[in-house]
Design an enzyme around this catalytic site. Structure first.
Site, mmCIF file in Angstrom:
data_model
loop_
_atom_site.group_PDB
_atom_site.id
_atom_site.type_symbol
_atom_site.label_atom_id
_atom_site.label_comp_id
_atom_site.label_asym_id
_atom_site.label_seq_id
_atom_site.Cartn_x
_atom_site.Cartn_y
_atom_site.Cartn_z
ATOM 1 C CD GLU A 87 -2.409 -1.265 2.827
ATOM 2 O OE1 GLU A 87 -2.078 -0.434 3.700
ATOM 3 O OE2 GLU A 87 -3.238 -2.165 3.034
ATOM 4 N N PRO A 88 1.683 1.469 -1.000
ATOM 5 C CG PRO A 88 2.847 1.500 -3.037
ATOM 6 C CD PRO A 88 1.892 0.675 -2.220
ATOM 7 N N GLY A 89 2.017 4.988 -0.599
ATOM 8 C CA GLY A 89 1.391 6.278 -0.891
ATOM 9 C C GLY A 89 2.482 7.271 -1.235
ATOM 10 N NE ARG A 125 4.370 15.418 5.071
ATOM 11 C CZ ARG A 125 5.656 15.273 5.302
ATOM 12 N NH1 ARG A 125 6.506 16.115 4.756
ATOM 13 N NH2 ARG A 125 6.093 14.309 6.054
ATOM 14 C CE1 TYR A 137 2.283 14.504 11.025
ATOM 15 C CE2 TYR A 137 2.610 15.327 8.799
ATOM 16 C CZ TYR A 137 1.850 14.632 9.720
ATOM 17 O OH TYR A 137 0.676 14.079 9.319
ATOM 18 C CB CYS A 142 -3.544 35.091 12.298
ATOM 19 S SG CYS A 142 -3.986 36.241 11.012
#
Ligand code: LLP
Length: 416
Positions: free
Chosen positions: A273-275, A312, A316, A344
């Site tokens: 299941e690669p994304g 992102r 993260y 903001c």
């Protein structure tokens, strides 16, 4: 190289990103079809004659045009919601190659999936197994199910995207899974011939992936010894990409090579299941510099893309390379700055303390490796319309999603 400088200006395949920015405006996601297809083909070829299905993890980028590109190549799809199933079907994906993962499916989603004829559910709890069984009986169908087992290996990735340890919400503890298989095998309407796992995302060190495979394969041997005819295994996604210069990632060929050598001769059909590894490097987020300002001795370059467009970095602390669309001569002056958006919040940044060529208002920048978990995680925060998406194919390009309008922003809302 899908994105490269030509005549001093960054191109995607054969198309100038300046041209796209001028016509479509910014911020704008731009994808290279060739980059996606070549990676998908690399996965497929690497499996050789091992029976396999590459199920693209739709959550990484669910734009219909991208799903359609992959559907035409014969891809399967890994979905985690009824919404993703709807998209796959709209894009012409084959439901018989769809696996439905996720830690909490509703009864409606389960029925929708059964009625659509998906290949398999990856289920991770006993209540859900009962719901799938009940739905199958109600609809007169047989539901193929894999338990998603949690192999208790550390994926060594960001804590928010690591999923394979016992303390995570994901999967069924591998040590308890044999009992769950036995109980589930007594439920009507279920075919239990499949085992799945997924230990996390952006994995750069293959050893944890390989460790997980070993644990899953030995579980399959034990289940077979107990009389369950396991014929399928789904090893999830997770292969990382190089976001930073110097990041080392296993190649797709090597990664699949390991899978093939470990599963060979075991009578198993292998799904993965690669994304991210299919689409991240195939996309950039194009943005224009609005202005710069200095505060407290620090330089901020304010661009028109923000955390609502690409979450992102804020979520993260993820690193994305930023390149100027106009190529700068080697040795031209640089400045260290935070590249930030107009939202903001101090948490709204795309890069911190980044050494970049001197940027002037109106200059274009490309935020690299934004094809995965970019647009799909975008929001309308600060009532910012979501950006356009463009797909390049060779020398041509098309709008794969129109920029949202102000009217789109309030669609569905009601005045008093
Ligand atoms: N299969 C399952 C069951 C998953 O949960 C995921 C990702 C995948 C496959 C695909 O993993 P990939 O090959 O893309 O690593 N938003 C985060 C990533 C979250 C990944 C969630 N699950 C990010 O931006 O890094």
């Amino acid at each position: 190289m899908s994105f490269h400088y030509r005549n001093g200006s960054l191109h995607g395949e054969q198309v100038s990103l300046e041209e796209i920015a001028t016509e479509v405006g910014t911020p704008c996601y731009v994808y290279s079809a060739e980059a996606i297809l070549s990676r998908f083909r690399t996965y497929n070829v690497a499996f050789g004659d091992t029976p396999h299905t590459v199920c693209y993890a739709v959550k990484a980028n669910s734009n219909l045009a991208i799903l359609q590109l992959l559907a035409r190549e014969g891809a399967g799809f890994d979905i985690v919601s009824g919404g993703e199933l709807y998209r796959v079907l709209q894009a012409g994906g084959d439901p018989a190659k769809v696996v439905f993962s996720g830690v909490g499916k509703t009864r409606e989603e389960i029925e929708y999936a059964l009625q659509s004829g998906i290949f398999s559910f990856n289920s991770e709890s006993e209540p859900e197994l009962s719901w799938i069984s009940e739905a199958a009986v109600k609809l007169g169908k047989q539901a193929r199910v894999a338990l998603r087992v949690n192999p208790d290996v550390n994926a060594s990735t960001h804590e928010y995207i690591s999923t394979g340890l016992k303390e995570h919400k994901f999967g069924i503890d591998i040590a308890l899974s044999e009992g769950v298989y036995q109980r589930a095998s007594k439920l009507p309407g279920l075919t239990l011939d499949n085992v799945s796992c997924h230990i996390g995302s952006q994995i750069l060190n293959p050893s944890s992936l390989l460790e997980a495979i070993d644990r899953v394969l030995s579980l399959i041997e034990r289940l077979r010894a107990q009389g369950l005819a396991i014929t399928h295994v789904d090893l999830g996604g997770g292969l990382g990409v190089a976001y930073k210069p110097g990041d080392e990632t296993p190649s797709i060929e090597d990664y699949v090579g390991h899978i093939v050598s470990k599963t060979k001769g075991r009578g198993l059909h292998v799904a993965i299941e690669p994304g991210r590894s299919l689409v991240a490097e195939a996309g950039v987020l194009l943005s224009r510099v609005l202005l710069d300002k200095e505060n407290g001795g620090k330089l901020f370059v304010i661009v028109d893309a923000a955390m609502n467009d690409l979450m992102r970095p804020s979520l993260y602390k993820a690193h994305h390379e930023i390149e100027t669309v106009r190529e700068h001569a080697e040795g031209s002056p640089t400045r260290k700055a935070d590249i930030v958006g107009p939202v903001c919040e101090s948490g709204d940044f795309l890069a911190k303390d980044r050494e970049l060529p001197v940027l002037a208002p109106g200059d274009l920048v490309a935020i690299r490796n934004a094809g995965a978990y970019g647009f799909v995680m975008a929001s309308n925060y600060n009532s910012r319309p979501r950006s356009a998406e463009v797909l390049i194919e060779g020398a041509t390009w098309r709008i794969a999603r129109q920029r949202e309008s102000l009217a789109d922003l309030v669609r569905g809302e009601q005045l008093l």
